[in-house]
Write an enzyme that holds these catalytic residues in place. Structure first.
Site, PDB file in Angstrom:
ATOM      1  CG  ASN A 103       8.202  30.537 -17.319  1.00 50.68           C
ATOM      2  OD1 ASN A 103       8.584  30.324 -18.465  1.00 50.68           O
ATOM      3  ND2 ASN A 103       8.572  29.798 -16.293  1.00 50.68           N
ATOM      4  CG  ASP A 105       4.123  30.636 -14.892  1.00 45.37           C
ATOM      5  OD1 ASP A 105       4.752  31.396 -14.131  1.00 45.37           O
ATOM      6  OD2 ASP A 105       4.605  29.561 -15.330  1.00 45.37           O
ATOM      7  CG  HIS A 120       9.155  36.428 -23.205  1.00 43.99           C
ATOM      8  ND1 HIS A 120       9.531  35.118 -23.395  1.00 43.99           N
ATOM      9  CD2 HIS A 120      10.089  37.177 -23.867  1.00 43.99           C
ATOM     10  CE1 HIS A 120      10.630  35.071 -24.142  1.00 43.99           C
ATOM     11  NE2 HIS A 120      10.988  36.302 -24.424  1.00 43.99           N
ATOM     12  CB  CYS A 149     -12.290  46.809 -23.690  1.00 40.54           C
ATOM     13  SG  CYS A 149     -12.230  48.330 -22.779  1.00 40.54           S
ATOM     14  CB  THR A 189      15.248  28.414 -20.678  1.00 39.49           C
ATOM     15  OG1 THR A 189      15.129  29.012 -21.986  1.00 39.49           O
ATOM     16  CG2 THR A 189      16.663  28.609 -20.154  1.00 39.49           C
TER      17      THR A 189
HETATM   18  P1  OAD Z   1      10.862  25.843 -24.062  1.00 36.97           P
HETATM   19  O1  OAD Z   1       9.542  25.167 -24.131  1.00 36.97           O
HETATM   20  O2  OAD Z   1      11.508  26.236 -25.321  1.00 36.97           O
HETATM   21  O3  OAD Z   1      11.895  24.908 -23.295  1.00 36.97           O
HETATM   22  C1  OAD Z   1      11.534  24.266 -22.104  1.00 36.97           C
HETATM   23  C2  OAD Z   1      12.766  23.620 -21.527  1.00 36.97           C
HETATM   24  O4  OAD Z   1      12.421  23.073 -20.266  1.00 36.97           O
HETATM   25  C3  OAD Z   1      13.335  22.472 -22.362  1.00 36.97           C
HETATM   26  O5  OAD Z   1      14.728  22.649 -22.529  1.00 36.97           O
HETATM   27  C4  OAD Z   1      13.036  21.214 -21.526  1.00 36.97           C
HETATM   28  O6  OAD Z   1      14.036  20.210 -21.661  1.00 36.97           O
HETATM   29  C5  OAD Z   1      13.025  21.808 -20.137  1.00 36.97           C
HETATM   30  N1  OAD Z   1      12.225  21.049 -19.129  1.00 36.97           N
HETATM   31  C6  OAD Z   1      11.188  20.210 -19.317  1.00 36.97           C
HETATM   32  N2  OAD Z   1      10.734  19.738 -18.154  1.00 36.97           N
HETATM   33  C7  OAD Z   1      11.498  20.299 -17.188  1.00 36.97           C
HETATM   34  C8  OAD Z   1      11.530  20.220 -15.768  1.00 36.97           C
HETATM   35  N3  OAD Z   1      10.672  19.464 -15.086  1.00 36.97           N
HETATM   36  N4  OAD Z   1      12.467  20.941 -15.092  1.00 36.97           N
HETATM   37  C9  OAD Z   1      13.355  21.720 -15.773  1.00 36.97           C
HETATM   38  N5  OAD Z   1      13.369  21.835 -17.105  1.00 36.97           N
HETATM   39  C10 OAD Z   1      12.460  21.139 -17.812  1.00 36.97           C
HETATM   40  O7  OAD Z   1      10.675  27.074 -23.040  1.00 36.97           O
HETATM   41  P2  OAD Z   1      11.453  28.461 -22.989  1.00 36.97           P
HETATM   42  O8  OAD Z   1      12.898  28.262 -23.138  1.00 36.97           O
HETATM   43  O9  OAD Z   1      10.944  29.165 -21.793  1.00 36.97           O
HETATM   44  O10 OAD Z   1       8.070  32.969 -25.859  1.00 36.97           O
HETATM   45  O11 OAD Z   1      10.885  29.175 -24.283  1.00 36.97           O
HETATM   46  C11 OAD Z   1      11.254  30.488 -24.525  1.00 36.97           C
HETATM   47  C12 OAD Z   1      10.119  31.238 -25.164  1.00 36.97           C
HETATM   48  O12 OAD Z   1       9.662  30.533 -26.319  1.00 36.97           O
HETATM   49  C13 OAD Z   1       8.883  31.362 -24.309  1.00 36.97           C
HETATM   50  O13 OAD Z   1       8.960  32.389 -23.347  1.00 36.97           O
HETATM   51  C14 OAD Z   1       7.826  31.639 -25.327  1.00 36.97           C
HETATM   52  C15 OAD Z   1       8.199  30.572 -26.326  1.00 36.97           C
HETATM   53  O14 OAD Z   1       7.752  30.707 -27.607  1.00 36.97           O
HETATM   54  C16 OAD Z   1       7.075  33.761 -26.235  1.00 36.97           C
HETATM   55  O15 OAD Z   1       5.930  33.408 -26.153  1.00 36.97           O
HETATM   56  C17 OAD Z   1       7.528  35.106 -26.742  1.00 36.97           C
END
Ligand code: OAD
Length: 251
Positions: A103, A105, A120, A149, A189
């Site tokens: 993340n 954020d 990231h 800028c 994730t």
């Molecule tokens: P994803 O959006 O791919 O996955 C989010 C995960 O969180 C899913 O498996 C959901 O089931 C889960 N989820 C939803 N609500 C939840 C909760 N309340 N508690 C726990 N889990 C929950 O997000 P990432 O795996 O972080 O990259 O995605 C990886 C990367 O893909 C990001 O960093 C970003 C994106 O494109 C870049 O921007 C380079």
């Protein structure tokens, strides 16, 4: 049969060098939508049109308007939720050493974790494409698109776009702490984006127990996770902490 959350508490209460790998899901309960799955950003917009570096360089105005501007508005007001706080509590108990987060954020740092690897990059800063000067995102003037800028160059967030390398230090340290941990918490994730999704494999290969927290199964759930805990991070983490504290009454 012992409940999975009690089993995870057993493991974590004895762990000394746990690591967490977090993704967008841990921030969902802070009001930030995930990328994939229900309500995911990539259901509404094609990531190759807004989150690839070539798309940004071809048309920064569109990417700022469709993605970055809204992200700034969301992140300006987002605050840590009980999922993030649980990781701070785990650090204070001497169990958790490092958070590797996908993340951008900044919520783990805001919550109080002291060692956060931003795999990231982060959204708190922007860089000028021309002079490379850094500017705080909070100080960016959004009245002109794309924002610029003082030298006139276009600003970009210090986040990793698709098609870009993972920051070298973040990648090397993540691999190192994953190989050395005794337990890994994989929280929120989809485990679909590489190379972040390799960290649980490195940890497992080196003997760590993998505890996964997610309301949905992921590619890790049946093959890599030793203890999948099905549910949102904001509700599972406080329950997990309560079970750990019961085992360590002096802390
Ligand atoms: P994803 O959006 O791919 O996955 C989010 C995960 O969180 C899913 O498996 C959901 O089931 C889960 N989820 C939803 N609500 C939840 C909760 N309340 N508690 C726990 N889990 C929950 O997000 P990432 O795996 O972080 O990259 O995605 C990886 C990367 O893909 C990001 O960093 C970003 C994106 O494109 C870049 O921007 C380079």
């Amino acid at each position: 049969m012992i409940e999975p959350i009690e089993h995870a508490a057993d493991i974590l209460s004895k762990a000394k060098s746990a690591v967490a790998l977090t993704g967008a899901g841990i921030s969902v309960e802070s009001g930030i939508p995930p990328f994939r799955g229900k309500g995911g950003l990539w259901e509404k917009i094609d990531p190759m049109k807004v989150a690839h570096i070539d798309a940004f360089l071809d048309d920064p105005e569109t990417v700022w308007k469709l993605l970055i501007k809204d992200m700034k508005t969301l992140l300006d007001t987002a605050r840590p939720n009980p999922g993030h706080i649980g990781l701070v509590d785990l650090e204070r108990l001497g169990i958790l050493k490092t958070v590797i987060t996908q993340n951008v954020d900044g919520l783990h740092q805001m919550a109080g974790n002291s060692d956060v690897i931003e795999f990231h990059g982060n959204f708190a800063w922007q860089s000028c494409l021309d002079c490379n000067q850094s500017i705080k995102t909070s100080q960016v003037d959004l009245t002109q698109m794309p924002p610029r800028c003082s030298c006139g160059g276009i600003l970009r967030p210090d986040c990793v776009f698709f098609g870009e390398m993972i920051p070298h230090d973040a990648l090397i340290r993540s691999q190192r702490v994953s190989a050395a941990c005794d337990a890994m918490l994989v929280i929120g994730t989809s485990a679909l984006v590489q190379p972040a999704a390799t960290m649980p494999l490195i940890a497992k290969d080196n003997g760590a127990v993998i505890i996964e927290i997610n309301p949905e199964p992921t590619p890790l759930t049946s093959r890599i996770s030793d203890l999948p805990l099905l549910g949102g991070a904001g509700s599972i983490m406080p329950r997990l902490l309560k079970a750990i504290r019961r085992r360590r009454p002096s802390t």
